[in-house]
Design a protein around this motif. Sequence first.
Motif, short mmCIF file in Angstrom:
data_model
loop_
_atom_site.label_atom_id
_atom_site.label_comp_id
_atom_site.label_asym_id
_atom_site.label_seq_id
_atom_site.Cartn_x
_atom_site.Cartn_y
_atom_site.Cartn_z
N HIS A 63 0.83 -1.30 -0.03
CA HIS A 63 -0.06 -0.08 0.11
C HIS A 63 0.90 1.34 0.07
CE1 HIS A 63 -3.80 2.36 0.89
NE2 HIS A 63 -2.60 3.12 1.84
N HIS A 64 0.68 2.20 -1.06
CA HIS A 64 1.41 3.13 -1.00
C HIS A 64 1.41 4.22 0.32
CE1 HIS A 64 2.77 3.12 -5.54
NE2 HIS A 64 3.92 3.57 -4.88
N LEU A 65 2.26 4.40 0.81
CA LEU A 65 2.20 5.60 1.84
C LEU A 65 2.67 6.88 1.20
CD1 LEU A 65 3.48 3.60 4.93
CD2 LEU A 65 1.19 3.93 4.38
N SER A 66 2.48 8.06 1.86
CA SER A 66 2.74 9.19 1.21
C SER A 66 3.68 9.92 1.98
CB SER A 66 1.73 10.00 1.00
OG SER A 66 0.71 9.34 0.19
N LEU A 67 4.59 10.68 1.56
CA LEU A 67 5.16 11.93 2.39
C LEU A 67 4.67 13.15 2.14
CD1 LEU A 67 8.89 11.04 1.69
CD2 LEU A 67 7.77 10.40 3.45
N LEU A 68 4.44 13.84 3.41
CA LEU A 68 3.79 15.14 3.19
C LEU A 68 5.15 16.03 3.32
CD1 LEU A 68 1.20 14.68 5.95
CD2 LEU A 68 1.02 14.48 3.57
N CYS A 69 5.20 16.90 2.41
CA CYS A 69 6.55 17.85 2.31
C CYS A 69 5.88 19.27 2.34
CB CYS A 69 6.96 17.68 0.98
SG CYS A 69 7.71 16.10 0.56
N ARG A 70 6.80 20.16 2.92
CA ARG A 70 6.36 21.41 3.05
C ARG A 70 6.22 22.26 1.70
NH1 ARG A 70 10.56 24.29 7.19
NH2 ARG A 70 11.83 22.49 6.38
N ASP A 71 7.19 22.00 0.91
CA ASP A 71 7.23 22.64 -0.38
C ASP A 71 7.95 21.78 -1.40
OD1 ASP A 71 10.31 22.82 -0.02
OD2 ASP A 71 9.72 24.64 1.01
N PHE A 99 1.29 12.74 -5.68
CA PHE A 99 1.96 12.40 -6.94
C PHE A 99 2.79 11.01 -6.58
CE2 PHE A 99 1.31 16.95 -6.95
CZ PHE A 99 0.71 16.94 -8.29
N ILE A 100 2.79 9.85 -7.44
CA ILE A 100 3.28 8.55 -7.47
C ILE A 100 4.55 9.19 -8.35
CG2 ILE A 100 3.35 6.36 -7.64
CD1 ILE A 100 1.42 7.19 -5.74
N LEU A 101 5.57 8.97 -7.56
CA LEU A 101 6.99 9.21 -8.24
C LEU A 101 8.01 8.33 -7.58
CD1 LEU A 101 6.90 12.91 -7.47
CD2 LEU A 101 7.09 12.20 -9.56
N GLU A 102 8.91 8.26 -8.73
CA GLU A 102 10.15 7.21 -8.32
C GLU A 102 11.28 7.91 -7.15
OE1 GLU A 102 14.15 5.26 -10.18
OE2 GLU A 102 12.87 6.54 -11.56
N VAL A 111 9.56 2.04 3.15
CA VAL A 111 8.17 2.60 2.97
C VAL A 111 8.16 2.90 1.60
CG1 VAL A 111 8.66 3.74 5.25
CG2 VAL A 111 9.52 4.94 3.20
N SER A 112 9.01 2.79 0.59
CA SER A 112 8.77 2.82 -0.93
C SER A 112 8.03 1.58 -1.23
CB SER A 112 9.78 3.13 -1.75
OG SER A 112 10.75 2.14 -1.56
N HIS A 113 7.27 1.58 -2.36
CA HIS A 113 6.68 0.32 -2.93
C HIS A 113 7.60 -0.62 -3.32
CE1 HIS A 113 4.32 -2.54 -5.66
NE2 HIS A 113 3.28 -1.80 -4.99
N PRO A 114 7.52 -1.90 -2.53
CA PRO A 114 8.69 -2.93 -2.76
C PRO A 114 8.85 -3.38 -4.16
CG PRO A 114 6.40 -4.04 -1.95
CD PRO A 114 6.18 -2.56 -2.01
N GLN A 115 7.97 -3.41 -5.06
CA GLN A 115 8.35 -3.76 -6.40
C GLN A 115 8.63 -2.59 -7.36
OE1 GLN A 115 5.34 -5.78 -5.38
NE2 GLN A 115 6.83 -7.15 -4.63
N ARG A 116 8.08 -1.55 -7.44
CA ARG A 116 8.13 -0.28 -8.06
C ARG A 116 9.24 0.88 -7.73
NH1 ARG A 116 2.85 2.38 -9.37
NH2 ARG A 116 3.99 3.27 -11.08
#
Length: 207
Positions: A63-71, A99-102, A111-116
């Motif tokens: 399951h994609h977790l997200s990073l909350l960034c200030r900017d 946004f799903i990014l590398e 914490v990143s997607h294990p395959q992608r």
Amino acid sequence: MAQFFSVHPDNPQVRLLKQAVQLLNQGQVLAVPTDSSYALVCHLDDKNAADQLRRVRGVDDKHHLSLLCRDLSELANYAKVNNQQFRAIKQATPGPFTFILEATKEVPRRVSHPQRKTIGLRVPDHKVLQELLALHGAPLLASTLIMPGETVPLNDPEEIRERLEHQIAAVIDAGACSLAPTTVIDMTGDAPQVLRYGQGKPALLGL
């Protein structure tokens, strides 16, 4: 029992947010308001906290977790973004987009997607959360606060405290949030792809 920090939505009390940051630094999971819905957050570098966050949500490592960034400058430290992607993301931030990014090497592999090897990143447009991120000084690992087996996020801070008082350390109450989730955009292919339609308008990215 979970602590309860009632803060002003437009002028949050710094002393209360500093107490919340202390809990994050101690490896605790918190419920916080965002510009879409309430979310669970924890310290990016704390494995036990990330595991607890996943347990509360009832999700596995796919399951994609997200990073909350200030900017966007923070976002660029954790994701590989080319000029075209950066310009597109800039049009829609801050705002209710994920946004799903590398992922870069700054993102722990667990914490990143294990395959992608991807990660969800977003820059929220919420005063309280922005203040919390500034005081914390780094992105927070996050997931929408949807309970296992349910489809709608929890939105009432009192209910969140009541249902999760033994599973999380604190709730930051800044009033009700939108129930609409973020719009999720996969930026890893040849062209951006909308994975989930939510509060954010894809037209901001020309989609």
